[in-house]
Design a protein around this motif. Structure first.
Motif, PDB file in Angstrom:
ATOM      1  N   VAL A  29       0.707  -1.761   0.190  1.00 31.44           N
ATOM      2  CA  VAL A  29       0.024   0.147   0.241  1.00 31.44           C
ATOM      3  C   VAL A  29       0.947   1.527  -0.423  1.00 31.44           C
ATOM      4  N   GLU A  30       0.485   2.575  -0.826  1.00 21.02           N
ATOM      5  CA  GLU A  30       0.982   3.086  -0.877  1.00 21.02           C
ATOM      6  C   GLU A  30       0.798   4.667  -0.396  1.00 21.02           C
ATOM      7  N   LEU A  31       1.121   4.786   0.757  1.00 23.61           N
ATOM      8  CA  LEU A  31       0.376   5.743   1.297  1.00 23.61           C
ATOM      9  C   LEU A  31       1.149   6.867   1.333  1.00 23.61           C
ATOM     10  N   THR A  32      -0.516   8.671   1.496  1.00 22.44           N
ATOM     11  CA  THR A  32      -0.329   9.498   1.183  1.00 22.44           C
ATOM     12  C   THR A  32       0.112  10.199   2.496  1.00 22.44           C
ATOM     13  N   SER A  33      -0.936   9.937   3.631  1.00 18.90           N
ATOM     14  CA  SER A  33      -0.600  10.118   4.483  1.00 18.90           C
ATOM     15  C   SER A  33      -1.595   8.778   5.332  1.00 18.90           C
ATOM     16  N   LEU A  34      -0.505   9.232   7.696  1.00 17.51           N
ATOM     17  CA  LEU A  34      -1.094   8.000   8.211  1.00 17.51           C
ATOM     18  C   LEU A  34      -1.986   8.303   9.094  1.00 17.51           C
ATOM     19  N   LYS A  35      -2.885   9.053   8.964  1.00 16.10           N
ATOM     20  CA  LYS A  35      -3.276   9.641  10.041  1.00 16.10           C
ATOM     21  C   LYS A  35      -4.640   9.301   9.446  1.00 16.10           C
ATOM     22  N   ILE A  36      -6.069   8.649  10.119  1.00 10.98           N
ATOM     23  CA  ILE A  36      -7.671   8.480   9.102  1.00 10.98           C
ATOM     24  C   ILE A  36      -8.138  10.153  10.283  1.00 10.98           C
ATOM     25  N   SER A  37      -8.652  10.514   9.764  1.00 15.68           N
ATOM     26  CA  SER A  37      -8.917  11.959  10.358  1.00 15.68           C
ATOM     27  C   SER A  37     -10.392  11.281  11.283  1.00 15.68           C
ATOM     28  N   LYS A  80     -16.258   9.379  10.870  1.00 14.18           N
ATOM     29  CA  LYS A  80     -17.901   9.372  11.419  1.00 14.18           C
ATOM     30  C   LYS A  80     -18.692   9.259   9.885  1.00 14.18           C
ATOM     31  N   ARG A  81     -18.094   9.382   9.367  1.00 15.24           N
ATOM     32  CA  ARG A  81     -18.478   8.740   7.420  1.00 15.24           C
ATOM     33  C   ARG A  81     -18.966   7.304   7.765  1.00 15.24           C
ATOM     34  N   ALA A  82     -17.550   6.597   7.795  1.00 13.32           N
ATOM     35  CA  ALA A  82     -17.753   5.130   8.156  1.00 13.32           C
ATOM     36  C   ALA A  82     -19.103   4.604   9.060  1.00 13.32           C
ATOM     37  N   TYR A  83     -18.801   5.601   9.970  1.00 13.91           N
ATOM     38  CA  TYR A  83     -19.725   5.265  11.098  1.00 13.91           C
ATOM     39  C   TYR A  83     -21.926   5.588  10.251  1.00 13.91           C
ATOM     40  N   ALA A 127     -16.001  -1.243   9.325  1.00  9.20           N
ATOM     41  CA  ALA A 127     -16.203  -1.325  11.314  1.00  9.20           C
ATOM     42  C   ALA A 127     -15.021  -1.468  11.437  1.00  9.20           C
ATOM     43  N   ILE A 128     -14.270  -1.275  10.941  1.00 11.23           N
ATOM     44  CA  ILE A 128     -12.920  -0.967  12.097  1.00 11.23           C
ATOM     45  C   ILE A 128     -12.734   0.958  12.237  1.00 11.23           C
ATOM     46  N   LEU A 129     -13.456   1.994  11.109  1.00  7.16           N
ATOM     47  CA  LEU A 129     -13.671   3.252  11.312  1.00  7.16           C
ATOM     48  C   LEU A 129     -13.877   3.558  12.559  1.00  7.16           C
ATOM     49  N   ALA A 130     -15.989   2.239  12.044  1.00  6.99           N
ATOM     50  CA  ALA A 130     -17.260   3.019  12.887  1.00  6.99           C
ATOM     51  C   ALA A 130     -16.321   2.674  14.538  1.00  6.99           C
TER      52      ALA A 130
END
Length: 417
Positions: free
Chosen positions: A50-58, A63-66, A155-158
Motif C-alpha cells: 500500500v502506497e500511503l500519502t497520509s498515516l492519520k485517519i481523520s 464519522k463517515r464510516a459510522y 466497521a473498524i473505523l466506525a
C-alpha cells in the motif's frame, strides 16, 4: 487421543515466538527510530503493498464510516460497548479512604492500541481495549491498524468513532509498535501498548518493553473445553471450530472422562468443518494443534486444565459451576452451555485480550485496571512514626547504611527529648 499421563508427557506450554524473525524486527525498530514517518511509508509499501500519502485517519473519515455501516452493525457495536463499559466500571479499583498509608490511583496519560487487520479484521478489539482505557480515564488513546489496499474496513473505523479514539493511524506490524514506543513526526510516543497481533507484533512488543509498557506477549489463541455425557456435541463442535478458524497455529483442547462423548464431538467437528469458509485454516489448526484428553476422574481433569493454563476455559458439564474454584490458571472461564467463548469475544464485558501459551499461570486478562497506575502515599503522624522507627533503625544498622539509620534515629531521639 491422550490419557492424562501421555498428555502430560508430551505437552509443553509455549508462546511460539519465532526467534528467526529477531534480526528483522530489530532492524525495523531501529529504522523507525532513525527515519520516523518515512520508514512507516516505506514499510507499508514493502509489507502491505500500500502506497500511503497520509498515516492519520481523520475524525471526519471515522464519522463517515459510522454513518455508512448498516443499522444492525451500528446497534451491535453500541450494545457491546455498553456491556463492556458496565462490566469494567464494576471492577475498577477504588480509592482508599485511609489517611496515613494508602495508594493514589492515576490513569495513564497516553496508550497505544494495536488492532489487527488482514483476513479477519478484529473490529471487536477496538472495543475490548479502548473502552477499558476510556473507563480508566486515560487522557489520550492512539489506535494503529494495518493499511489495506482498498482502505481500512468501515466497521473498524466506525468502532473507532464509537469509542471516540483520539487518534487513528493506518500502520501495522513491528513498525507500528516501534512508532508507538518511540514516536515519529506524526505518531506520538505512548506510555503503554496493548492489543494482539502477529509474530512481528509480538516480538516487537517484547523488544520495546521497558522503554514502554505492554499488556502481554500474545501467542496463538487457544480454548480448553471440558465435557461430560450431558454435553451438546454439536454446540461444542462449533466452539472448537470457532477457535481453530483464528489461525493455523490456534490450539484446541477437548477434555472428558467420557470417551464416547469425545468421539461424538470429534465426529461433529469433522462433519461441520467442510461447510466453514475458513476450512483450510481450521483443518491445519486441528491437524497440528488439537488435543483430546481422556481423564480418569474430575481431579485429573482439573489437573490437566490447570497444567494447560489456557486462554479460554469452557466448562460444559452438569456440575460446571463447581469448577470455578478449582481452576486457578486460565485467562477467562466460560461456565455452562450458554456461555460460549464467542460471546466473550464480542459482547459479554470482560476483555477478550487474554494471556496465552500458559501465561495465565502468572498474568491475567486485560482490564480497566491495566490502564491505571498507583502511587504509594506515606503520610505518618508523630505517633505512628515513633512506633515504626525503632524497627527501621535496627534494620538500617543491620544493612550498614549509616545515613538511613541517622535519618530515623535523630528524629526519634528528638521526640524522646
Amino acid at each position: 487421543m491422550y490419557t492424562t499421563k501421555t498428555f502430560k508427557d508430551i505437552y509443553a506450554t509455549k508462546n511460539d515466538i519465532d526467534w528467526t524473525l529477531l534480526e528483522s524486527v530489530q532492524s525495523i525498530i531501529k529504522t523507525v527510530q532513525e527515519l520516523g514517518d518515512q520508514a512507516l511509508f516505506d514499510y507499508s509499501k514493502k509489507f502491505d503493498s500500500v502506497e500511503l500519502t497520509s498515516l492519520k485517519i481523520s475524525k471526519n473519515d471515522l464519522k463517515r464510516a459510522y454513518e455508512a455501516i448498516d443499522d444492525d452493525l451500528r446497534e451491535s457495536l453500541e450494545a457491546a460497548k455498553e456491556n463492556i463499559e458496565s462490566y469494567q466500571k464494576s471492577i475498577m479499583w477504588t480509592q482508599s479512604d485511609a489517611s496515613e498509608l494508602y495508594q493514589k490511583i492515576h490513569p495513564l496519560n497516553r496508550v497505544g492500541i494495536y488492532v489487527p487487520g488482514g483476513t479477519a479484521p478484529l473490529v471487536s478489539t477496538v472495543l475490548m481495549t479502548t473502552v477499558l482505557a476510556n473507563v480508566a480515564g486515560v487522557k489520550e488513546t492512539v489506535i494503529v491498524t494495518p493499511p489495506q489496499k482498498n482502505g481500512i474496513q468501515k466497521a473498524i473505523l466506525a468502532a473507532c468513532y464509537i469509542v471516540d479514539a483520539d487518534h487513528v493511524y493506518q500502520v501495522g506490524g513491528a513498525q507500528a509498535i516501534a512508532a508507538l514506543a518511540y514516536g515519529t513526526e506524526t505518531i506520538p510516543k505512548v506510555d503503554k501498548i496493548v492489543g494482539p497481533g502477529n509474530q512481528y507484533v509480538a516480538l516487537a512488543k517484547k523488544l520495546v518493553y521497558g522503554d514502554v509498557g505492554i499488556d502481554s506477549i500474545a501467542g496463538p489463541s487457544e480454548i480448553v473445553v471440558v465435557v461430560d455425557e450431558s454435553t451438546r456435541a454439536d454446540w461444542v463442535a462449533y466452539d472448537l471450530l470457532a477457535q481453530a478458524e483464528h489461525d493455523i497455529q490456534a490450539r484446541t483442547f477437548l477434555i472428558s472422562e467420557d470417551e464416547s462423548k469425545l468421539n461424538e464431538i470429534l465426529t461433529e467437528v469433522s462433519n461441520k468443518m467442510t461447510s466453514q469458509p475458513r476450512t483450510t485454516i481450521i483443518s491445519e489448526s486441528l491437524k497440528n494443534h488439537h488435543y483430546s484428553v481422556l481423564t480418569a476422574s474430575k481431579q485429573e481433569t482439573v489437573e490437566v486444565v490447570n497444567l494447560i493454563a489456557g486462554e479460554h476455559i469452557s466448562i460444559q458439564t452438569t456440575d460446571a459451576e463447581s469448577y470455578v474454584d478449582l481452576i486457578t490458571t486460565g485467562g477467562a472461564l466460560f461456565i455452562g452451555p450458554y456461555s460460549p467463548e464467542a460471546i466473550g469475544d464480542y459482547v459479554a464485558g470482560p476483555s477478550h485480550v487474554l494471556p496465552t501459551g500458559g501465561n495465565a499461570r502468572f498474568s491475567n486478562g486485560l482490564s480497566v485496571n491495566d490502564f491505571l497506575r498507583t502511587n504509594s502515599v506515606i503520610n505518618l503522624t508523630r505517633k505512628t512514626f515513633n512506633t515504626m522507627a525503632p524497627s527501621g533503625i535496627r534494620l538500617a544498622k543491620e544493612e550498614a547504611l549509616k545515613a538511613h539509620h541517622d535519618s530515623l534515629y535523630y528524629r526519634l531521639e528528638e521526640e524522646k527529648q
